[in-house]
Design a protein around this motif. Structure first.
Motif, PDB file in Angstrom:
ATOM      1  N   SER A   1       2.304   7.089   3.020  1.00 23.84           N
ATOM      2  CA  SER A   1       1.093   7.302   3.804  1.00 23.84           C
ATOM      3  C   SER A   1       1.344   8.215   4.996  1.00 23.84           C
ATOM      4  CB  SER A   1       0.536   5.957   4.275  1.00 23.84           C
ATOM      5  OG  SER A   1      -0.587   6.125   5.097  1.00 23.84           O
ATOM      6  N   ARG A   2       2.482   8.041   5.650  1.00 30.28           N
ATOM      7  CA  ARG A   2       2.744   8.779   6.884  1.00 30.28           C
ATOM      8  C   ARG A   2       3.309  10.179   6.639  1.00 30.28           C
ATOM      9  NH1 ARG A   2       5.753   3.741   9.972  1.00 30.28           N
ATOM     10  NH2 ARG A   2       3.891   2.446  10.258  1.00 30.28           N
TER      11      ARG A   2
ATOM     12  N   ARG B   1       4.248   2.657   3.275  1.00 33.65           N
ATOM     13  CA  ARG B   1       4.051   3.210   4.606  1.00 33.65           C
ATOM     14  C   ARG B   1       4.642   4.617   4.724  1.00 33.65           C
ATOM     15  NH1 ARG B   1       5.312  -2.498   7.738  1.00 33.65           N
ATOM     16  NH2 ARG B   1       3.131  -3.213   7.839  1.00 33.65           N
ATOM     17  N   TRP B   2       5.780   4.851   4.093  1.00 35.67           N
ATOM     18  CA  TRP B   2       6.390   6.182   4.154  1.00 35.67           C
ATOM     19  C   TRP B   2       5.492   7.207   3.478  1.00 35.67           C
ATOM     20  CZ3 TRP B   2       7.765  10.201   1.123  1.00 35.67           C
ATOM     21  CH2 TRP B   2       8.612  11.167   1.678  1.00 35.67           C
TER      22      TRP B   2
ATOM     23  N   LEU C   1       6.748  -2.370   0.714  1.00 35.77           N
ATOM     24  CA  LEU C   1       5.921  -2.105   1.891  1.00 35.77           C
ATOM     25  C   LEU C   1       6.407  -0.862   2.633  1.00 35.77           C
ATOM     26  CD1 LEU C   1       3.513  -3.252   3.433  1.00 35.77           C
ATOM     27  CD2 LEU C   1       5.113  -4.654   4.761  1.00 35.77           C
TER      28      LEU C   1
ATOM     29  N   ALA D   1      -5.931   2.982   3.094  1.00 34.34           N
ATOM     30  CA  ALA D   1      -5.295   1.770   3.625  1.00 34.34           C
ATOM     31  C   ALA D   1      -5.166   0.739   2.511  1.00 34.34           C
ATOM     32  CB  ALA D   1      -6.111   1.194   4.776  1.00 34.34           C
TER      33      ALA D   1
ATOM     34  N   ALA E   1      -1.481  -1.752   5.343  1.00 34.69           N
ATOM     35  CA  ALA E   1      -0.432  -0.731   5.336  1.00 34.69           C
ATOM     36  C   ALA E   1      -1.052   0.616   5.037  1.00 34.69           C
ATOM     37  CB  ALA E   1       0.636  -1.069   4.306  1.00 34.69           C
TER      38      ALA E   1
ATOM     39  N   ARG F   1      -4.764   9.830   1.651  1.00 36.37           N
ATOM     40  CA  ARG F   1      -4.336   8.590   2.295  1.00 36.37           C
ATOM     41  C   ARG F   1      -5.461   7.568   2.295  1.00 36.37           C
ATOM     42  NH1 ARG F   1      -3.834  10.647   6.767  1.00 36.37           N
ATOM     43  NH2 ARG F   1      -1.677  11.403   6.525  1.00 36.37           N
TER      44      ARG F   1
END
Length: 287
Positions: free
Chosen positions: A195-196, A192-193, A188, A247, A287, A245
């Motif tokens: 994506s950001r 998230r890393w 997870l 979700a 996420a 990106r």
């Protein structure tokens, strides 16, 4: 009185009839509860007090004695504490009752079950082996997150088009299969890393559909398990390889409890061509 608290890493997916599924985002394990257990959980989360939950449940189910409710509530709390889904300020709760006592935290109360049936059901709780390997509930068959649909039917759905990226689909699937072997918390965090910090732009619906189509094409040649968890994560990786990106969503449904994973672009789920419209699942993690 015992003070109870819900840790930040616990996510909840409430059902239509008071039931709920809890997700431990550290491990990817789930815990399914019937409406009576769900009532206790909601009150413990609100008041953080064990006895307050018992009193509220006793008012809702006056045909059950307060002692029976307190005994079974302690069994539920013990199970949640053991799995880290609750924390307590006081050390431990009462030991589990002897064999033969009926728990409140049962699974599977159908529409025809009244309050009494829910309060004296057969099973203490549903234990999960993890999202990547499906869920094994006590006394039930194993459920995997295969081709079950999931999404909000009020939103438009994106379906894979003809344009495909076969090589990226294979690479995305390989990356997903490696990531799934990691602890869920690490997986997870990685999602998230990426994506950001890696992805520069939001993916369009057409790009998401093309990524899913490429992954499905690669998965058709893969001899192992490639259900919705793997294909959704792989589609996310295909988009990330193009610095796009999306979700990543995981949802649950009841009667029976089951799971599904999918990606969303532009606020809409991306579906495979052979999937029906999705209306049974509620997101428990995005996420």
């Amino acid at each position: 009185m015992n003070r109870l608290q819900v840790p930040d890493f616990v996510r909840e997916s409430p059902g239509d009839h008071g039931d709920a599924v809890l997700l431990d985002t550290r491990s990817g394990h789930c815990f399914a509860m019937n409406p009576v257990a769900g009532l206790l959980w909601q009150e413990w989360r609100r008041s953080r007090d064990f006895e307050t939950g018992v009193r509220l449940t006793a008012r809702q189910f006056p045909q059950l004695s307060r002692d029976v409710i307190r005994r079974d509530a302690r069994r539920l709390a013990d199970a949640l504490l053991e799995r880290g889904l609750l924390t307590a300020c006081a050390p431990g709760l009462q030991p589990s009752p002897s064999a033969g006592e009926e728990p409140l935290a049962a699974g599977g109360c159908g529409p025809a079950d009244g309050p009494g049936a829910a309060g004296t059901a057969d099973d203490a709780a549903h234990r999960a082996r993890g999202l990547a390997h499906g869920m094994r509930a006590a006394g039930t068959a194993e459920v995997t997150m295969a081709a079950d649909p999931a999404a909000d039917p009020s939103r438009p759905h994106r379906r894979p088009g003809r344009r495909r990226i076969p090589s990226l689909g294979l690479l995305g699937l390989l990356i997903a299969l490696l990531l799934i072997r990691l602890p869920f918390r690490t997986l997870l965090g990685a999602v998230r890393w990426v994506s950001r910090h890696w992805c520069r732009h939001e993916a369009t619906g057409a790009q998401g559909a093309a990524a899913l189509a490429a992954v499905r094409q690669a998965a058709a040649r893969y001899p192992g398990r490639a259900a919705c968890l793997e294909t959704s994560l792989a589609s996310l990786m295909v988009l990330a390889l193009r610095r796009r990106r999306a979700a990543w969503c995981i949802g649950t449904a009841a009667d029976p409890f089951r799971f599904h994973a999918w990606i969303e672009t532009e606020g809409s789920p991306v579906l495979a061509a052979d999937e029906p419209d999705l209306d049974a699942f509620r997101p428990i993690l995005t996420a």
